[in-house]
Design a protein around this motif. Structure first.
Motif, PDB file in Angstrom:
ATOM      1  N   ASP A  71       0.798  -1.236   0.000  1.00 47.52           N
ATOM      2  CA  ASP A  71       0.000   0.000   0.000  1.00 47.52           C
ATOM      3  C   ASP A  71       0.827   1.282   0.000  1.00 47.52           C
ATOM      4  N   HIS A  72       1.956   1.270   0.687  1.00 43.83           N
ATOM      5  CA  HIS A  72       2.738   2.501   0.858  1.00 43.83           C
ATOM      6  C   HIS A  72       4.008   2.539   0.014  1.00 43.83           C
ATOM      7  N   GLY A  73       4.172   1.639  -0.935  1.00 45.29           N
ATOM      8  CA  GLY A  73       5.361   1.654  -1.783  1.00 45.29           C
ATOM      9  C   GLY A  73       5.899   0.273  -2.055  1.00 45.29           C
ATOM     10  N   PHE A  74       7.205   0.139  -1.905  1.00 43.93           N
ATOM     11  CA  PHE A  74       7.893  -1.127  -2.164  1.00 43.93           C
ATOM     12  C   PHE A  74       8.756  -1.476  -0.969  1.00 43.93           C
ATOM     13  N   ARG A  75       9.026  -2.765  -0.811  1.00 44.93           N
ATOM     14  CA  ARG A  75       9.948  -3.202   0.235  1.00 44.93           C
ATOM     15  C   ARG A  75      10.680  -4.446  -0.232  1.00 44.93           C
ATOM     16  N   LEU A  76      11.877  -4.600   0.304  1.00 44.41           N
ATOM     17  CA  LEU A  76      12.683  -5.800   0.071  1.00 44.41           C
ATOM     18  C   LEU A  76      12.491  -6.694   1.280  1.00 44.41           C
ATOM     19  N   ILE A  77      12.054  -7.925   1.021  1.00 42.17           N
ATOM     20  CA  ILE A  77      11.778  -8.878   2.085  1.00 42.17           C
ATOM     21  C   ILE A  77      12.733 -10.057   1.924  1.00 42.17           C
ATOM     22  N   GLY A  78      13.178 -10.599   3.032  1.00 43.54           N
ATOM     23  CA  GLY A  78      14.027 -11.784   2.997  1.00 43.54           C
ATOM     24  C   GLY A  78      13.897 -12.548   4.295  1.00 43.54           C
ATOM     25  N   GLY A  79      14.288 -13.784   4.260  1.00 47.46           N
ATOM     26  CA  GLY A  79      14.195 -14.626   5.452  1.00 47.46           C
ATOM     27  C   GLY A  79      12.926 -15.441   5.392  1.00 47.46           C
ATOM     28  N   GLY A  80      12.440 -15.842   6.530  1.00 43.97           N
ATOM     29  CA  GLY A  80      11.205 -16.614   6.571  1.00 43.97           C
ATOM     30  C   GLY A  80      11.463 -18.101   6.677  1.00 43.97           C
ATOM     31  N   GLU A  81      10.465 -18.885   6.356  1.00 45.98           N
ATOM     32  CA  GLU A  81      10.490 -20.345   6.489  1.00 45.98           C
ATOM     33  C   GLU A  81      11.720 -20.974   5.830  1.00 45.98           C
ATOM     34  N   GLY A  82      12.529 -21.657   6.611  1.00 40.18           N
ATOM     35  CA  GLY A  82      13.681 -22.375   6.097  1.00 40.18           C
ATOM     36  C   GLY A  82      14.901 -21.518   5.805  1.00 40.18           C
ATOM     37  N   ALA A  83      14.777 -20.207   5.937  1.00 43.56           N
ATOM     38  CA  ALA A  83      15.894 -19.305   5.649  1.00 43.56           C
ATOM     39  C   ALA A  83      16.543 -18.869   6.964  1.00 43.56           C
ATOM     40  N   ALA A  84      17.806 -18.487   6.865  1.00 41.44           N
ATOM     41  CA  ALA A  84      18.519 -18.014   8.053  1.00 41.44           C
ATOM     42  C   ALA A  84      17.962 -16.665   8.487  1.00 41.44           C
ATOM     43  N   PRO A  85      17.944 -16.380   9.798  1.00 41.84           N
ATOM     44  CA  PRO A  85      17.578 -15.032  10.231  1.00 41.84           C
ATOM     45  C   PRO A  85      18.549 -14.033   9.608  1.00 41.84           C
ATOM     46  N   LEU A  86      18.027 -12.966   9.021  1.00 39.99           N
ATOM     47  CA  LEU A  86      18.869 -12.048   8.251  1.00 39.99           C
ATOM     48  C   LEU A  86      19.967 -11.410   9.081  1.00 39.99           C
ATOM     49  N   PHE A  87      19.692 -11.134  10.341  1.00 37.84           N
ATOM     50  CA  PHE A  87      20.685 -10.511  11.202  1.00 37.84           C
ATOM     51  C   PHE A  87      21.962 -11.358  11.255  1.00 37.84           C
ATOM     52  N   THR A  88      21.793 -12.688  11.284  1.00 35.19           N
ATOM     53  CA  THR A  88      22.961 -13.552  11.422  1.00 35.19           C
ATOM     54  C   THR A  88      23.812 -13.614  10.153  1.00 35.19           C
ATOM     55  N   LEU A  89      23.289 -13.115   9.023  1.00 35.53           N
ATOM     56  CA  LEU A  89      24.097 -13.104   7.802  1.00 35.53           C
ATOM     57  C   LEU A  89      25.386 -12.317   8.005  1.00 35.53           C
ATOM     58  N   GLU A  90      25.290 -11.217   8.717  1.00 36.39           N
ATOM     59  CA  GLU A  90      26.471 -10.385   8.947  1.00 36.39           C
ATOM     60  C   GLU A  90      27.173 -10.693  10.248  1.00 36.39           C
ATOM     61  N   VAL A  91      26.426 -10.895  11.294  1.00 32.17           N
ATOM     62  CA  VAL A  91      27.046 -10.974  12.612  1.00 32.17           C
ATOM     63  C   VAL A  91      27.246 -12.392  13.124  1.00 32.17           C
ATOM     64  N   GLY A  92      26.746 -13.377  12.392  1.00 31.99           N
ATOM     65  CA  GLY A  92      26.928 -14.747  12.843  1.00 31.99           C
ATOM     66  C   GLY A  92      26.161 -15.028  14.122  1.00 31.99           C
ATOM     67  N   ARG A  93      26.685 -15.943  14.881  1.00 23.68           N
ATOM     68  CA  ARG A  93      26.015 -16.371  16.116  1.00 23.68           C
ATOM     69  C   ARG A  93      27.033 -16.333  17.243  1.00 23.68           C
ATOM     70  N   GLU A  94      26.669 -15.657  18.307  1.00 19.24           N
ATOM     71  CA  GLU A  94      27.595 -15.627  19.438  1.00 19.24           C
ATOM     72  C   GLU A  94      27.424 -16.900  20.259  1.00 19.24           C
ATOM     73  N   GLY A  95      28.415 -17.163  21.081  1.00 24.13           N
ATOM     74  CA  GLY A  95      28.359 -18.340  21.933  1.00 24.13           C
ATOM     75  C   GLY A  95      27.221 -18.254  22.930  1.00 24.13           C
ATOM     76  N   GLY A  96      26.835 -19.398  23.434  1.00 23.99           N
ATOM     77  CA  GLY A  96      25.760 -19.426  24.414  1.00 23.99           C
ATOM     78  C   GLY A  96      24.783 -20.547  24.100  1.00 23.99           C
ATOM     79  N   LYS A  97      23.615 -20.422  24.662  1.00 20.74           N
ATOM     80  CA  LYS A  97      22.590 -21.443  24.510  1.00 20.74           C
ATOM     81  C   LYS A  97      22.262 -21.639  23.019  1.00 20.74           C
ATOM     82  N   VAL A  98      22.118 -22.885  22.627  1.00 19.74           N
ATOM     83  CA  VAL A  98      21.781 -23.212  21.235  1.00 19.74           C
ATOM     84  C   VAL A  98      20.362 -23.763  21.179  1.00 19.74           C
TER      85      VAL A  98
END
Length: 149
Positions: free
Chosen positions: A43-70
């Motif tokens: 409705d308000h224009g265009f957007r780029l969407i990524g991620g979702g079912e079966g895809a990696a969380p987009l944040f982790t593409l750059e920053v990876g995963r820190e240690g801790g609970k898995v």
């Protein structure tokens, strides 16, 4: 070209840049994350969407995963990742052993990407925002001039 066409084309270019960065940094195991990107009109224009079912969380593409609970079932997730990545093992038991110890290492230390922070989308997004902002300004100036003639 009107402003809507420009924005849609620039977002398509951004999508290609991000997918290209993923490929060049070899962080695309199964291809599901890269395939999840799409430019969508709403409705308000265009957007780029990524991620979702079966895809990696987009944040982790750059920053990876820190240690801790898995997550629960992390060994199975890593075993599937090794398949998607094309890693070969003599037996499934060896694959599961590898996944188990890799999971332990990630839980303790985090991923390699977490230590080096790859630029997968930050620079590309910044450049796209600057380009779209400049084009919007040009479009607004043109509209103002048209309305005053």
């Amino acid at each position: 070209m009107n402003i809507d066409e420009y924005i849609e084309q620039r977002l398509e270019k951004l999508k290609s840049e991000i997918v290209g960065n993923m490929a060049s940094k070899k962080i695309n195991a199964s291809g599901r994350t890269a395939a999840s990107f799409r430019v969508e009109k709403y409705d308000h224009g265009f957007r780029l969407i990524g991620g979702g079912e079966g895809a990696a969380p987009l944040f982790t593409l750059e920053v990876g995963r820190e240690g801790g609970k898995v997550p629960m079932g992390f060994t199975s997730i890593l075993a599937q990742w090794s398949r998607d990545k094309g890693l070969t093992f003599a037996t499934e038991r060896e694959r599961n052993t590898f996944a188990y110890f890799l999971g332990k290492k990630i839980a303790k230390e985090g991923t390699k990407r977490n230590k080096q922070n790859e630029d997968i989308y930050s620079s590309a997004v910044k450049s796209a925002v600057e380009d779209i902002s400049k084009q919007l300004l040009v479009s607004i100036k043109e509209q103002i001039q048209l309305n005053f003639k």
